[in-house]
Motif scaffolding. Structure first.
Motif, PDB file in Angstrom:
ATOM      1  N   GLY A 134       0.802  -1.220   0.000  1.00 40.28           N
ATOM      2  CA  GLY A 134       0.000   0.000   0.000  1.00 40.28           C
ATOM      3  C   GLY A 134       0.835   1.270   0.000  1.00 40.28           C
ATOM      4  O   GLY A 134       0.285   2.378   0.026  1.00 40.28           O
ATOM      5  N   ILE A 135       2.144   1.132  -0.029  1.00 41.96           N
ATOM      6  CA  ILE A 135       3.013   2.308  -0.061  1.00 41.96           C
ATOM      7  C   ILE A 135       2.926   2.944  -1.442  1.00 41.96           C
ATOM      8  O   ILE A 135       3.027   2.259  -2.464  1.00 41.96           O
ATOM      9  CB  ILE A 135       4.473   1.921   0.239  1.00 41.96           C
ATOM     10  CG1 ILE A 135       4.582   1.304   1.632  1.00 41.96           C
ATOM     11  CG2 ILE A 135       5.392   3.140   0.139  1.00 41.96           C
ATOM     12  CD1 ILE A 135       5.956   0.741   1.947  1.00 41.96           C
ATOM     13  N   LYS A 136       2.732   4.250  -1.469  1.00 42.17           N
ATOM     14  CA  LYS A 136       2.629   4.951  -2.736  1.00 42.17           C
ATOM     15  C   LYS A 136       4.007   5.076  -3.380  1.00 42.17           C
ATOM     16  O   LYS A 136       5.026   5.149  -2.707  1.00 42.17           O
ATOM     17  CB  LYS A 136       2.028   6.340  -2.524  1.00 42.17           C
ATOM     18  CG  LYS A 136       0.575   6.308  -2.052  1.00 42.17           C
ATOM     19  CD  LYS A 136       0.037   7.715  -1.898  1.00 42.17           C
ATOM     20  CE  LYS A 136      -1.424   7.691  -1.431  1.00 42.17           C
ATOM     21  NZ  LYS A 136      -1.969   9.067  -1.272  1.00 42.17           N
ATOM     22  N   GLY A 137       4.006   5.109  -4.708  1.00 39.34           N
ATOM     23  CA  GLY A 137       5.260   5.276  -5.429  1.00 39.34           C
ATOM     24  C   GLY A 137       5.498   4.161  -6.426  1.00 39.34           C
ATOM     25  O   GLY A 137       4.770   3.162  -6.469  1.00 39.34           O
ATOM     26  N   ASP A 138       6.515   4.310  -7.220  1.00 37.51           N
ATOM     27  CA  ASP A 138       6.894   3.345  -8.239  1.00 37.51           C
ATOM     28  C   ASP A 138       7.357   2.052  -7.557  1.00 37.51           C
ATOM     29  O   ASP A 138       8.310   2.056  -6.772  1.00 37.51           O
ATOM     30  CB  ASP A 138       8.034   3.946  -9.072  1.00 37.51           C
ATOM     31  CG  ASP A 138       8.391   3.124 -10.304  1.00 37.51           C
ATOM     32  OD1 ASP A 138       8.245   1.889 -10.264  1.00 37.51           O
ATOM     33  OD2 ASP A 138       8.857   3.719 -11.294  1.00 37.51           O
ATOM     34  N   VAL A 139       6.675   0.954  -7.860  1.00 33.88           N
ATOM     35  CA  VAL A 139       7.009  -0.304  -7.192  1.00 33.88           C
ATOM     36  C   VAL A 139       8.422  -0.773  -7.548  1.00 33.88           C
ATOM     37  O   VAL A 139       9.049  -1.500  -6.770  1.00 33.88           O
ATOM     38  CB  VAL A 139       5.974  -1.412  -7.507  1.00 33.88           C
ATOM     39  CG1 VAL A 139       4.620  -1.069  -6.913  1.00 33.88           C
ATOM     40  CG2 VAL A 139       5.864  -1.664  -9.006  1.00 33.88           C
TER      41      VAL A 139
END
Length: 341
Positions: A134-139
């Motif tokens: 659920g962390i935002k940003g480019d995986v």
């Protein structure tokens, strides 16, 4: 897992090199360039295994290997944190992802196949963790940070650790790899046709474009750590060669032709071994050996003819393997001539 970045240190698919490299991997070959031939099929195989996470691309894995070890195959590739091999695995993480991908009877982080497949499986797992977190940003950035710093650090910071973490190592690691992805996408850096020994050698060497020059470094197996002597290997007053994994001019040529032709190690010896087959400038073919000499006749430099009046060579300390015009590679007056292997 914390992997320390090593100091600054074409695509060829080899038929039959490994079992299981078939249609699933060759379909993505056009997306990869500039990768040493011993790494290319394993990268494609590792990506093909990671079916649930298309973010793991051949170019991403290639850029990561470049940052980790500069595609080193030397058994000296061990960081100060005891991370080993081309993909820089510490023992704890290797215990989880260890495998005998090349079927030689051992799981070894120094074996290219074992290391790259383990790298792919680790990155594939981290991409899954990134998506589930659920962390935002480019995986991709999150997965790379987890590879370098450990997933716990990514969870703690809810993203890529900041510059204040580990003196910016992970922060810079992620930035460097993401910036390099484009360097491994697309057409080959040097398009080499033909199937003879010279063309094959040139293709093999072309996959090392961008590898640092390391005086005394390099073996038939790939780049190696260099050394300094009384007058060579220094850059701005310090011994750069001893901290650089790469090639010098003659080790690159030796590597290019090995094992088809086992040339000797030095430029002078390579001239001696091939001087019986001289080639005029008007008859040069890709892969021919080009030599430069001092006034006293000592052969001090060798490169490979790359076609169209160019030479592929490892020029000197502080530079990288490159393709340049024949007349600008070294002083034109030093050009001794060419031979054919």
């Amino acid at each position: 897992m914390v992997v320390l970045i090593l100091p600054v240190i074409v695509l060829v698919l080899i038929a039959g090199l490994i079992a299981g490299v078939g249609a699933d991997t060759t379909a993505t070959a056009s997306t990869l360039r500039g990768v040493p031939p011993e790494f290319a099929p394993w990268i494609l195989k590792a990506v093909a295994e990671c079916k649930d996470h298309p973010e793991l691309t051949p170019a991403l894995m290639a850029a990561q290997l470049q940052q980790e070890s500069k595609f080193s195959t030397s058994r000296d590739t061990v960081s100060s944190a005891d991370a080993k091999g081309p993909a820089q695995f510490v023992d704890g993480t290797w215990a989880t992802y260890r495998n005998d991908a090349d079927g030689n009877g051992r799981a070894d982080p120094f074996d290219v196949g074992d290391a790259v497949i383990a790298q792919g499986r680790f990155m594939c797992s981290l991409l899954g963790d990134a998506k589930a977190s659920g962390i935002k940003g480019d995986v991709r950035r999150l997965a790379l940070a987890g590879y370098n710093a450990g997933w716990a650090a990514v969870l703690f910071y809810r993203g890529v650790p900041p510059k204040s973490f580990a003196e910016g190592q992970t922060h810079n690691y992620v930035i460097a790899i993401m910036a390099m992805i484009k360097d491994y996408q697309g057409a080959p850096l040097l398009d080499v046709g033909g199937s003879g020994a010279g063309s094959q050698a040139l293709r093999r060497a072309a996959a090392r474009i961008g590898t640092p020059y390391a005086y005394g470094g390099g073996t038939p197996a790939g780049p190696g750590r260099g050394f300094c002597d009384s007058g060579n290997g220094y850059l701005r007053g310090r011994c750069a060669a001893s901290s650089t994994i790469g090639f010098d001019c003659s080790s690159l040529v030796q590597y290019a032709y090995w094992p088809h032709t086992q040339l000797p190690r030095t430029a002078a010896a390579q001239y001696g071994a091939t001087a019986h087959q001289p080639v005029s400038r008007g008859e040069l073919r890709p892969g021919d050996l080009l030599f430069w000499a001092r006034r006293d006749g000592f052969i001090y430099h060798v490169g490979l003819y790359a076609g169209d009046g160019r030479v592929l060579h490892a020029p000197r300390t502080g530079r990288q393997v490159e393709v340049v015009g024949l007349d600008s590679a070294m002083p034109a007056s030093d050009y001794r001539g060419a031979t054919r292997v």
